[in-house]
Design a protein around this motif. Structure first.
Motif, PDB file in Angstrom:
ATOM      1  N   PHE A 113       0.834  -1.209   0.000  1.00  0.00           N
ATOM      2  CA  PHE A 113       0.000   0.000   0.000  1.00  0.00           C
ATOM      3  C   PHE A 113       0.868   1.258   0.000  1.00  0.00           C
ATOM      4  O   PHE A 113       0.507   2.267  -0.616  1.00  0.00           O
ATOM      5  CB  PHE A 113      -0.942  -0.032   1.205  1.00  0.00           C
ATOM      6  N   ILE A 114       2.001   1.207   0.689  1.00  0.00           N
ATOM      7  CA  ILE A 114       2.917   2.341   0.672  1.00  0.00           C
ATOM      8  C   ILE A 114       3.463   2.569  -0.738  1.00  0.00           C
ATOM      9  O   ILE A 114       3.626   3.721  -1.181  1.00  0.00           O
ATOM     10  CB  ILE A 114       4.058   2.119   1.688  1.00  0.00           C
ATOM     11  N   ALA A 115       3.722   1.489  -1.454  1.00  0.00           N
ATOM     12  CA  ALA A 115       4.193   1.620  -2.844  1.00  0.00           C
ATOM     13  C   ALA A 115       3.145   2.308  -3.708  1.00  0.00           C
ATOM     14  O   ALA A 115       3.476   3.158  -4.552  1.00  0.00           O
ATOM     15  CB  ALA A 115       4.533   0.242  -3.412  1.00  0.00           C
ATOM     16  N   ASP A 116       1.869   1.979  -3.510  1.00  0.00           N
ATOM     17  CA  ASP A 116       0.804   2.641  -4.271  1.00  0.00           C
ATOM     18  C   ASP A 116       0.669   4.102  -3.867  1.00  0.00           C
ATOM     19  O   ASP A 116       0.334   4.953  -4.706  1.00  0.00           O
ATOM     20  CB  ASP A 116      -0.521   1.911  -4.068  1.00  0.00           C
ATOM     21  N   LEU A 117       0.899   4.410  -2.609  1.00  0.00           N
ATOM     22  CA  LEU A 117       0.872   5.806  -2.167  1.00  0.00           C
ATOM     23  C   LEU A 117       1.918   6.635  -2.903  1.00  0.00           C
ATOM     24  O   LEU A 117       1.644   7.766  -3.334  1.00  0.00           O
ATOM     25  CB  LEU A 117       1.132   5.888  -0.664  1.00  0.00           C
ATOM     26  N   GLU A 118       3.098   6.090  -3.046  1.00  0.00           N
ATOM     27  CA  GLU A 118       4.178   6.820  -3.716  1.00  0.00           C
ATOM     28  C   GLU A 118       3.836   7.111  -5.172  1.00  0.00           C
ATOM     29  O   GLU A 118       4.252   8.131  -5.727  1.00  0.00           O
ATOM     30  CB  GLU A 118       5.478   6.021  -3.607  1.00  0.00           C
ATOM     31  N   LYS A 119       3.023   6.243  -5.783  1.00  0.00           N
ATOM     32  CA  LYS A 119       2.630   6.443  -7.180  1.00  0.00           C
ATOM     33  C   LYS A 119       1.649   7.593  -7.344  1.00  0.00           C
ATOM     34  O   LYS A 119       1.490   8.121  -8.450  1.00  0.00           O
ATOM     35  CB  LYS A 119       2.024   5.162  -7.741  1.00  0.00           C
ATOM     36  N   ALA A 176     -12.912  -0.980 -10.616  1.00  0.00           N
ATOM     37  CA  ALA A 176     -13.334   0.421 -10.665  1.00  0.00           C
ATOM     38  C   ALA A 176     -12.129   1.354 -10.552  1.00  0.00           C
ATOM     39  O   ALA A 176     -12.036   2.369 -11.252  1.00  0.00           O
ATOM     40  CB  ALA A 176     -14.333   0.701  -9.551  1.00  0.00           C
ATOM     41  N   LEU A 177     -11.176   1.006  -9.674  1.00  0.00           N
ATOM     42  CA  LEU A 177      -9.995   1.855  -9.477  1.00  0.00           C
ATOM     43  C   LEU A 177      -9.099   1.884 -10.712  1.00  0.00           C
ATOM     44  O   LEU A 177      -8.388   2.867 -10.934  1.00  0.00           O
ATOM     45  CB  LEU A 177      -9.198   1.378  -8.269  1.00  0.00           C
ATOM     46  N   LYS A 178      -9.127   0.836 -11.512  1.00  0.00           N
ATOM     47  CA  LYS A 178      -8.353   0.853 -12.750  1.00  0.00           C
ATOM     48  C   LYS A 178      -8.794   2.018 -13.636  1.00  0.00           C
ATOM     49  O   LYS A 178      -7.979   2.648 -14.311  1.00  0.00           O
ATOM     50  CB  LYS A 178      -8.529  -0.463 -13.507  1.00  0.00           C
ATOM     51  N   GLY A 179     -10.100   2.317 -13.609  1.00  0.00           N
ATOM     52  CA  GLY A 179     -10.611   3.421 -14.402  1.00  0.00           C
ATOM     53  C   GLY A 179     -10.429   4.763 -13.757  1.00  0.00           C
ATOM     54  O   GLY A 179     -10.112   5.742 -14.438  1.00  0.00           O
ATOM     55  N   SER A 180     -10.581   4.839 -12.432  1.00  0.00           N
ATOM     56  CA  SER A 180     -10.544   6.131 -11.751  1.00  0.00           C
ATOM     57  C   SER A 180      -9.138   6.560 -11.351  1.00  0.00           C
ATOM     58  O   SER A 180      -8.825   7.754 -11.357  1.00  0.00           O
ATOM     59  CB  SER A 180     -11.433   6.088 -10.502  1.00  0.00           C
ATOM     60  N   VAL A 181      -8.290   5.612 -11.012  1.00  0.00           N
ATOM     61  CA  VAL A 181      -6.932   5.929 -10.541  1.00  0.00           C
ATOM     62  C   VAL A 181      -5.873   5.508 -11.553  1.00  0.00           C
ATOM     63  O   VAL A 181      -4.820   6.140 -11.669  1.00  0.00           O
ATOM     64  CB  VAL A 181      -6.676   5.249  -9.169  1.00  0.00           C
ATOM     65  N   GLY A 182      -6.145   4.465 -12.305  1.00  0.00           N
ATOM     66  CA  GLY A 182      -5.179   3.960 -13.281  1.00  0.00           C
ATOM     67  C   GLY A 182      -4.573   2.648 -12.817  1.00  0.00           C
ATOM     68  O   GLY A 182      -4.090   2.551 -11.688  1.00  0.00           O
ATOM     69  N   GLU A 183      -4.590   1.649 -13.695  1.00  0.00           N
ATOM     70  CA  GLU A 183      -4.105   0.323 -13.308  1.00  0.00           C
ATOM     71  C   GLU A 183      -2.652   0.346 -12.873  1.00  0.00           C
ATOM     72  O   GLU A 183      -2.249  -0.372 -11.963  1.00  0.00           O
ATOM     73  CB  GLU A 183      -4.297  -0.659 -14.470  1.00  0.00           C
ATOM     74  N   SER A 184      -1.836   1.191 -13.495  1.00  0.00           N
ATOM     75  CA  SER A 184      -0.415   1.247 -13.157  1.00  0.00           C
ATOM     76  C   SER A 184      -0.173   1.798 -11.757  1.00  0.00           C
ATOM     77  O   SER A 184       0.919   1.635 -11.214  1.00  0.00           O
ATOM     78  CB  SER A 184       0.336   2.111 -14.180  1.00  0.00           C
ATOM     79  N   ASN A 185      -1.189   2.460 -11.189  1.00  0.00           N
ATOM     80  CA  ASN A 185      -1.025   3.070  -9.866  1.00  0.00           C
ATOM     81  C   ASN A 185      -1.530   2.192  -8.721  1.00  0.00           C
ATOM     82  O   ASN A 185      -1.430   2.586  -7.558  1.00  0.00           O
ATOM     83  CB  ASN A 185      -1.760   4.413  -9.817  1.00  0.00           C
ATOM     84  N   ILE A 186      -2.118   1.038  -9.030  1.00  0.00           N
ATOM     85  CA  ILE A 186      -2.698   0.214  -7.966  1.00  0.00           C
ATOM     86  C   ILE A 186      -2.084  -1.184  -7.935  1.00  0.00           C
ATOM     87  O   ILE A 186      -2.710  -2.139  -7.483  1.00  0.00           O
ATOM     88  CB  ILE A 186      -4.235   0.115  -8.096  1.00  0.00           C
ATOM     89  N   GLY A 187      -0.841  -1.288  -8.382  1.00  0.00           N
ATOM     90  CA  GLY A 187      -0.177  -2.594  -8.438  1.00  0.00           C
ATOM     91  C   GLY A 187      -0.072  -3.262  -7.082  1.00  0.00           C
ATOM     92  O   GLY A 187      -0.223  -4.481  -6.962  1.00  0.00           O
ATOM     93  N   GLY A 188       0.191  -2.481  -6.038  1.00  0.00           N
ATOM     94  CA  GLY A 188       0.304  -3.058  -4.706  1.00  0.00           C
ATOM     95  C   GLY A 188      -0.997  -3.666  -4.238  1.00  0.00           C
ATOM     96  O   GLY A 188      -1.031  -4.765  -3.684  1.00  0.00           O
ATOM     97  N   GLN A 189      -2.086  -2.948  -4.473  1.00  0.00           N
ATOM     98  CA  GLN A 189      -3.398  -3.452  -4.070  1.00  0.00           C
ATOM     99  C   GLN A 189      -3.793  -4.690  -4.863  1.00  0.00           C
ATOM    100  O   GLN A 189      -4.413  -5.622  -4.326  1.00  0.00           O
ATOM    101  CB  GLN A 189      -4.440  -2.349  -4.251  1.00  0.00           C
TER     102      GLN A 189
END
Length: 253
Positions: A113-119, A176-189
Motif C-alpha cells: 500500500f505504501i508503494a501505491d501511495l508513492e505512485k 473500478a480503481l483501474k478506471g478512476s486511478v489507473g491500473e499502473s497506480n494500484i499494483g500493490g493493491q
C-alpha cells in the motif's frame, strides 16, 4: 504431577480433536458466510460513502488517506496478531501452525500500500508523519483487550471477516480503481488481492478458527466478534468520510 500447562494438551485443553467435524465445520462456515453477506448489505446501507472507491469519481484525498490508514492498520495489528500466536499455541498447536503461516504471508503487506501511495504523490516520509485515526487506534486496542481478557478467537475472527469480504468485494473495487486511478497506480493493491485469492486466505483462516472453537459458546462469541469488528471498521470509514469528502464539501459551500 507434571506442572506444565498452556502447551496444547492436558486438563486445560482436554481435546485436540476439533469440536466440529468436517461436515459440521462446513455447515457452520456457510452460516457464518451468510451472516457476513448480511453485514455487507448493512454496511452499504449505513456507512457514509461505503461504495465510494467503486465509483467513477474518486476523491483523491479520500483515496490517499484510505491507503495511509490501511498501511497503518497492517503495521499496528500485526503486533497484536503476533502476540495472538503465543495465545493460540497454548490451546491449539494445529491452529498456531496455520496462523503462523497466514501471518508470514500477510506480515509485510503494508509495503504494497505504501508503494501505491508513492505512485500518487505521497512519499514514505509523508506516510510516516501521518498519525493514524482514533478509530484505527481503537481497533488495535480492542485486539489487546481480547488477548488480555477473552483469548485469541476474537483476533482470528477479524482476519476471517476481512479476508472473506476482500475476496468477495475487492475485485470489483479494483476494477473500478483501474478506471478512476489507473491500473499502473494500484499494483500493490492488486498483488495484495491476488495473495488473498490465490492462497485462499479465507479458507486458511477458517482452519485456524475450526481448531479454536471448543463449544457452542465459542461459536456464539465468534459471531459476536464479527459484528463488533464491523462496528469499529464502520467508525473508521465514517471518520475517513468526515475528514476528506465532507470537509471538502463544507469548505466549498
Amino acid at each position: 504431577m507434571n506442572r506444565v500447562i498452556n502447551v496444547g494438551y492436558g486438563e486445560h485443553t482436554p481435546e485436540r480433536t476439533p469440536f466440529l467435524n468436517a461436515t459440521a465445520s462446513a455447515k457452520l462456515r456457510t452460516e457464518i458466510d451468510e451472516q457476513l453477506d448480511q453485514q455487507v448489505v448493512e454496511w452499504y446501507a449505513n456507512v457514509s460513502e461505503a461504495a465510494h472507491l467503486e465509483g467513477k469519481n474518486v476523491d483523491s484525498e479520500y483515496y490517499k488517506r484510505n491507503l495511509i490508514e490501511t498501511a497503518w492498520r497492517i503495521r499496528m495489528l500485526r503486533v497484536a496478531e503476533a502476540k495472538a500466536l503465543v495465545e493460540i499455541a497454548k490451546v491449539s498447536p494445529e491452529a498456531a501452525q496455520v496462523w503462523a503461516n497466514y501471518e508470514q504471508e500477510e506480515m509485510l503487506h503494508d509495503e504494497l500500500f505504501i508503494a501505491d501511495l508513492e505512485k500518487v504523490g505521497v512519499s514514505r516520509e509523508q506516510f510516516l508523519a501521518t498519525e493514524p485515526y482514533l478509530s484505527t487506534k481503537l481497533l488495535s486496542g480492542y485486539f489487546s483487550y481480547l488477548l488480555d481478557h477473552e483469548g485469541p478467537l476474537g483476533v482470528v475472527a477479524y482476519s476471517y471477516l476481512v479476508e472473506y469480504v476482500n475476496v468477495k468485494l475487492e475485485p470489483r473495487k479494483l476494477e473500478a480503481l483501474k478506471g478512476s486511478v489507473g491500473e499502473s497506480n494500484i499494483g500493490g493493491q492488486i498483488n495484495h488481492s491476488h495473495t488473498d485469492v490465490n492462497e485462499d486466505h479465507p479458507g486458511e483462516v477458517w482452519e485456524a478458527v475450526r481448531h479454536l472453537l471448543r463449544s457452542e459458546d465459542d461459536i456464539a462469541a465468534f459471531k459476536r466478534y464479527l459484528r463488533e469488528h464491523q462496528t469499529i471498521l464502520g467508525q473508521y470509514f465514517e471518520e475517513l468520510h468526515r475528514d476528506t469528502i465532507a470537509k471538502a464539501e463544507k469548505q466549498s459551500a
